[in-house]
Every structure is written in C-alpha cells, then in structure tokens.
Design a protein around this motif. Structure first.
Motif, PDB file in Angstrom:
ATOM      1  N   ASP A  69      57.961  66.322  14.761  1.00  0.00           N
ATOM      2  CA  ASP A  69      57.418  67.063  13.623  1.00  0.00           C
ATOM      3  C   ASP A  69      57.034  68.457  14.103  1.00  0.00           C
ATOM      4  OD1 ASP A  69      55.847  68.159  11.558  1.00  0.00           O
ATOM      5  OD2 ASP A  69      55.215  66.178  10.879  1.00  0.00           O
TER       6      ASP A  69
ATOM      7  N   GLN B 126      53.527  69.969  12.493  1.00  0.00           N
ATOM      8  CA  GLN B 126      52.267  69.450  13.025  1.00  0.00           C
ATOM      9  C   GLN B 126      52.287  69.297  14.551  1.00  0.00           C
ATOM     10  OE1 GLN B 126      50.383  66.268  10.750  1.00  0.00           O
ATOM     11  NE2 GLN B 126      51.989  66.410   9.217  1.00  0.00           N
ATOM     12  N   ARG B 127      53.417  69.674  15.189  1.00  0.00           N
ATOM     13  CA  ARG B 127      53.564  69.549  16.647  1.00  0.00           C
ATOM     14  C   ARG B 127      53.203  68.130  17.084  1.00  0.00           C
ATOM     15  NH1 ARG B 127      54.174  74.102  19.498  1.00  0.00           N
ATOM     16  NH2 ARG B 127      53.100  73.281  21.335  1.00  0.00           N
ATOM     17  N   ARG B 128      53.912  67.187  16.500  1.00  0.00           N
ATOM     18  CA  ARG B 128      53.592  65.778  16.704  1.00  0.00           C
ATOM     19  C   ARG B 128      54.860  64.991  17.011  1.00  0.00           C
ATOM     20  NH1 ARG B 128      49.901  63.660  12.170  1.00  0.00           N
ATOM     21  NH2 ARG B 128      48.482  64.986  13.380  1.00  0.00           N
TER      22      ARG B 128
ATOM     23  N   THR C  94      56.451  61.069  17.133  1.00  0.00           N
ATOM     24  CA  THR C  94      56.283  59.669  16.736  1.00  0.00           C
ATOM     25  C   THR C  94      57.423  58.887  17.360  1.00  0.00           C
ATOM     26  OG1 THR C  94      55.315  60.363  14.628  1.00  0.00           O
ATOM     27  CG2 THR C  94      56.066  58.073  14.809  1.00  0.00           C
TER      28      THR C  94
ATOM     29  N   ASP D 172      50.175  64.163  19.678  1.00  0.00           N
ATOM     30  CA  ASP D 172      50.447  65.595  19.529  1.00  0.00           C
ATOM     31  C   ASP D 172      51.045  66.123  20.821  1.00  0.00           C
ATOM     32  OD1 ASP D 172      49.363  65.527  16.992  1.00  0.00           O
ATOM     33  OD2 ASP D 172      47.346  65.991  17.702  1.00  0.00           O
ATOM     34  N   TYR D 173      52.127  66.894  20.692  1.00  0.00           N
ATOM     35  CA  TYR D 173      52.744  67.442  21.894  1.00  0.00           C
ATOM     36  C   TYR D 173      52.253  68.867  22.154  1.00  0.00           C
ATOM     37  CZ  TYR D 173      56.160  69.949  18.918  1.00  0.00           C
ATOM     38  OH  TYR D 173      56.774  70.764  18.006  1.00  0.00           O
ATOM     39  N   GLN D 174      52.361  69.273  23.415  1.00  0.00           N
ATOM     40  CA  GLN D 174      51.949  70.607  23.838  1.00  0.00           C
ATOM     41  C   GLN D 174      53.135  71.341  24.432  1.00  0.00           C
ATOM     42  OE1 GLN D 174      48.743  70.135  26.643  1.00  0.00           O
ATOM     43  NE2 GLN D 174      47.487  68.921  25.227  1.00  0.00           N
TER      44      GLN D 174
END
Length: 359
Positions: free
Chosen positions: A245, A248-250, A252, A293-295
């Motif tokens: 995503d 949202q920097r997410r 799943t 959440d990814y960075q």
C-alpha cells in the motif's frame, strides 16, 4: 464478403473521426459496425468497437455511456484472454499426451535420438510456460526496486513469481506448485490464472482473501473436493503473497507454508505463514494477514524451496522451520544479511547453479 469489408471500413473511419475530435459522427459509424459484428459473430473485433465507443462517448461528454462501453471492452478483453489461455493449456496437455505416445514409439530407437526429441518437445513447453509468466519489463514497471531470480533446475518449472497492480499499490508473490516437469508447468499456469481472476475479475486486494479464493477455485478446477480417493487431491501450491500500500506505506503479507524475510536497519526478521497449502482435500481454508508499516530502506524477500535447496536443503529447512535466533546458523539468512547492504543479494543468488523464484 461485402459485410466484412464494410465492417473494417466503418471501424477505420470511426477511429479517424475520434482522432479528429468528431465523436458524434464516429458513434454513428461505430453503432453500424457493432451491428455488423454482432450479426457476423466477429467476437475478436468486439473489444475494439467497445473501446472506440467508450472513447467517442467520453469525447462527447456522455460519461455514463462511456463507462458502460468501457466495462464491455474489459469484459470482451477478458473473454479473449480466457480463450487464449485455455487454448495454451490445451496445447500443453496435448503436448504431454503426444510426448507419452512418442516415448512408446521410440522404444526401439537409439537412446540419443529419443532423448533429443523429448527434450525438444519439453523445450517448446518451456516456451509456452514463459509466455504466461510476467515479463521483467512488466515486473519493473509494477515494482521498480525489485528483482526476481528464476533459473529452474529442469527445463520447465513448477514455480513462478507474479505481480499485479491494484488501486492502493501492487501485489507480488512467489509460488511453489506441486508436480515437476510438464505437470508442474501446467499447475503454474492454472494457479497464475486463478490469481489473475481473483484480482482482475473479483477485485480482491487483501492477500488472505485472495489465497482463500484461489484455494476454492483450484478445488473447483481439478475436482479435488469430490472424492477422498481422487488422485489429484494433493495438487496445489505453497505461496507467499504481499500487498504493498503506497499511500499508507504498509505491507500486508499472507503465506501458505512459505517464510518471508524482512530486513530493516541490518536486522533480519522472519515472518512465518499458515501451516497449510493452497489445494488439497479440505474444501475451505482460512489464511492470516500479517500487517506492518514499512520504512525507507526496508527489504523484503520471499522464495520457493528451490532457493533453500541451494544452501544445503536439510540444514536450511531445519533452520527456517525452527526460526533460530542467530542468523549465522541458517545459510539462507546469512546470504541475505551478508549482501543486502551492498545491494548484491540478486547477484549472489544468480551466481549459484540453479534457483527457483525469489522476489
């Protein structure tokens, strides 16, 4: 013959009118062409007529009709793709049957000649299988900062990687199908098509829901849920599926018996999937999403068991299953952590002999 010539003439003139921003005149011609194509059963041309009508109505600011014809265009295009996919699968199945017949015929022929012809047939199956797989260009468009390694041990493979665009971002997966050789290759095509259907037709975008849908669809395709004694009951796949995503920097992730490795700031963590595969005798299976959440700088790796086999299958499998606390005890983890900071994981894996998908 006259109707055929008139049809293509109308289509060409309509396209020219659309380019000249004269949509109303184009619509009149396209409606005539649509009538001819319907009566003449020119199904292969319907997608273009619907597309032209959608563009023409949009230019004429009739957006409801433009949307309706856009949906018809997509439906016609999907039907065409399904037909092409079915024809390719049938061709693979016929090829497998021809190969078995050829083996019987060649029993009294010199082994070298027999082997040459068999390999040639499987090489063509390889060509067909590659035609189904996502291209490197498409993969890079969907995921610019990704890489894939695909070096099957045999000519054709039971493994594949896959990606698709969704409204929120993208989906990517690496899968390991049951079976080897041509049967395994056929399973990759079936499972790839089921993933496409779940996302493109059914508009699913949540990984666990996609896996659950593919599981049900696969049972329906191969008849696994009809009988406990069905010889196909164990056909299926292990797979790791990730939704990215971008808004949202997410991430799943849902997985069927495949681990996923995430590296952040040099620290590797393993995410284990559900302990059941896609397919098998169970009519319904539930899969679990893992969300985080990814960075910037995070790296995510997932792959089939072919990668594990390159590092000493027994040791690597035990290490992955037991999730050891020290990275050094697992050569797969060691490969990733030793090379990720250099951006060299892909190059290091390519240098090994034969590998199955990793993404």
């Amino acid at each position: 013959m006259y109707e055929v010539s008139r049809f293509f003439s109308l289509k060409g003139k309509a396209n020219t009118l659309i380019e000249k921003k004269r949509p109303r005149e184009a619509i009149v011609l396209l409606e005539d062409a649509l009538q001819i194509s319907t009566n003449g059963n020119y199904e292969s041309e319907l997608e273009y007529i619907f597309l032209f009508l959608s563009n023409a109505y949009a230019l004429n600011e009739e957006y409801k009709l433009a949307w309706e014809y856009s949906l018809k265009h997509r439906e016609a295009l999907n039907k065409k793709r399904e037909k092409e996919q079915s024809e390719r699968i049938l061709e693979l199945e016929k090829m497998s049957l021809r190969q078995e017949t050829e083996i019987e015929r060649l029993k009294n022929v010199e082994l070298k000649e027999a082997n040459r012809e068999i390999v040639s047939s499987i090489e063509y199956a390889k060509h067909l299988q590659r035609a189904f797989q996502i291209s490197n260009e498409r993969m890079k468009k969907i995921l610019p900062n990704s890489f894939g390694v695909f070096n099957p041990k045999d000519i054709v493979s039971g493994d594949f990687y896959w990606a698709a665009e969704i409204s929120e971002g993208s989906l990517v997966a690496a899968a390991d199908c049951t079976g080897h050789g041509i049967p395994g290759a056929i399973m990759t095509i079936i499972n790839k098509n089921l993933l496409d259907d779940a996302v493109e037709k059914k508009k699913l975008s949540i990984p666990c829901e996609i896996l659950e849908d593919v599981h049900k669809s696969l049972l329906s395709k191969v008849g696994q849920n009809k009988s406990e004694s069905n010889p196909m009951v164990r056909d299926g796949m292990d797979i790791a599926l990730c939704a990215i995503d971008l808004r949202q920097r997410r991430l799943t992730i849902a997985s069927a018996q495949r681990p996923v490795f995430v590296v952040r700031n040099g620290i590797l963590e393993q995410m284990t999937g559900d302990k059941h595969a896609i397919g098998g005798p169970v009519p319904e299976r539930l899969f679990t999403d893992q969300v985080f959440d990814y960075q910037t700088g995070d790296a995510v790796y997932f792959f089939s068991d072919g990668v594990v086999d390159q590092f000493g299958a027994q040791q690597a499998r035990l290490a992955i299953d037991d999730q050891p606390s020290t990275v050094g005890s697992d050569p797969v983890r060691g490969c990733i952590t030793d090379h990720v900071h250099l951006g060299m994981v892909a190059a290091h894996l390519h240098s090994r002999a034969r590998l199955d998908p990793l993404g």
